[in-house]
Design a protein around this motif. Structure first.
Motif, PDB file in Angstrom:
ATOM      1  N   ALA A 260      10.278  10.487  45.263  1.00  0.00           N
ATOM      2  CA  ALA A 260      10.109  11.350  46.425  1.00  0.00           C
ATOM      3  C   ALA A 260       8.811  10.982  47.126  1.00  0.00           C
ATOM      4  N   GLN A 261       8.789  11.184  48.431  1.00  0.00           N
ATOM      5  CA  GLN A 261       7.597  10.895  49.225  1.00  0.00           C
ATOM      6  C   GLN A 261       7.351  12.029  50.203  1.00  0.00           C
ATOM      7  N   TYR A 262       6.066  12.296  50.439  1.00  0.00           N
ATOM      8  CA  TYR A 262       5.667  13.272  51.456  1.00  0.00           C
ATOM      9  C   TYR A 262       4.588  12.644  52.324  1.00  0.00           C
ATOM     10  N   SER A 263       4.702  12.814  53.641  1.00  0.00           N
ATOM     11  CA  SER A 263       3.660  12.338  54.546  1.00  0.00           C
ATOM     12  C   SER A 263       3.413  13.373  55.633  1.00  0.00           C
ATOM     13  N   TRP A 264       2.165  13.451  56.058  1.00  0.00           N
ATOM     14  CA  TRP A 264       1.757  14.354  57.133  1.00  0.00           C
ATOM     15  C   TRP A 264       1.100  13.531  58.230  1.00  0.00           C
TER      16      TRP A 264
END
Length: 337
Positions: A260-264
């Protein structure tokens, strides 16, 4: 059509090698050369995607026994050089040529450099908007499976077009000019670590932050003598962009992972534009932010000592409900020797 044929060949390769994977007696081996060819595209628009071909040479042999197959080169912590070519038809036909190299010192410090050139064959403008990009990075391996680095990158393009004095222009006093200038500067830091586990192969954790400042000017002039009603326009804009990203990939085996990946992302844009015929001036100053999430899974078929087939699937989401339809998938073949 070429992409469809390539995709069919890759799919056929994956299918044909499944049985072979069951029969091949794989022996541990080292390699110094790696060649990859792959196609990536969204499931809802298979005809528009990107395919790429890459080669990498490692100065010291890389062991396939060190971590998952997909991370063998990364975990080797070896000096290397590489080159790649990519082509996409998502909007315009675009080609990207890329070379890079990394040198690792005995102290485990490393330096790297990259140069890339894009060739965008746009049908809407005679201006050359092709980007020239380069990057430098400095990093340190603080253990056998972890690293941290900082980097600087620059991308630029500039061109002008003037038909005012060309022999085939018969209208006296005609002025027909276009100018374009673009530059982006990026500063960033990133970290990566692979943690071996007893119950499964391990976890790869990555994280990073980067800041990009862009400046762009675009002008158009088309008039005869004092008559400026034919058209002229000037655009001058700049933006500040921040990106923070973290990801985790769980390798259940040396071949299979899910993650999983999260970016802002945060964008601050300022600009001014001037338009004919009344020379009206428009100014804008806006900012926005967005969070993007994605889930993925990947598999690496090492069906012989030297050859493998790879496949990955990812589904992106974002917080404004404007996520792409379908899923993004990538199919490839790999040679190591």
């Amino acid at each position: 059509m070429k992409k469809s044929l390539l995709a069919l060949a890759l799919l056929s390769s994956l299918t044909a090698q499944c049985a072979l994977a069951q029969q091949t007696d794989k022996q541990p081996h080292n390699y110094q050369h790696q060649i990859d060819i792959a196609l990536g595209t969204y499931s809802d628009d298979f005809g528009d995607g990107i395919w790429d071909l890459g080669y990498r040479y490692y100065f010291t042999p890389v062991s396939v026994e060190h971590g998952p197959y997909a991370l063998n080169g990364v975990l080797a912590q070896s000096s290397n050089i590489g080159a790649s070519y990519a082509q996409t038809d998502v909007i315009n036909e675009s080609k990207v040529y890329h070379v890079d190299g990394t040198y690792v010192f005995d102290s485990k410090w490393f330096i790297g450099a990259m140069y890339a050139k894009s060739d965008d064959e746009s049908q809407y403008s005679k201006l050359d908007r092709n980007l020239n990009s380069y990057q430098f990075n400095l990093g340190y391996y603080f253990n056998d499976t972890s690293e941290v680095s900082i980097y600087y990158a620059n991308s630029s393009a500039s061109d002008s077009y003037d038909r005012s004095n060309e022999p085939d222009v018969f209208i006296s006093g005609l002025v027909f000019k276009q100018d374009f200038d673009y530059e982006a500067k990026t500063y960033g830091v990133k970290a990566r670590s692979f943690i071996a586990m007893e119950s499964f192969t391990g976890i790869e954790l990555t994280g990073g932050w980067q800041y990009t400042q862009t400046d762009e000017k675009d002008s158009f002039y088309h008039y005869i003598g004092e008559d400026t009603s034919l058209g002229h326009a000037l655009y001058d804009s700049s933006s500040d962009n921040h990106l923070v990203s973290i990801s985790a990939d769980f390798y259940l085996t040396k071949s299979w992972s899910f993650g999983a990946q999260y970016s802002w992302q945060k964008h601050d844009r300022q600009g001014v534009s001037v338009h004919s015929p009344d020379d009206a001036i428009y100014q804008y100053d806006d900012n926005d932010s967005q969070s993007i999430y994605s889930l993925n899974t990947a598999y690496w078929w090492q069906f012989s000592d030297s050859f493998a087939a790879t496949a990955s699937v990812a589904k992106p989401f974002n917080d404004d409900g404007d996520s792409p339809d379908g899923v993004f998938f990538r199919l490839g073949v790999n040679a190591r020797f």
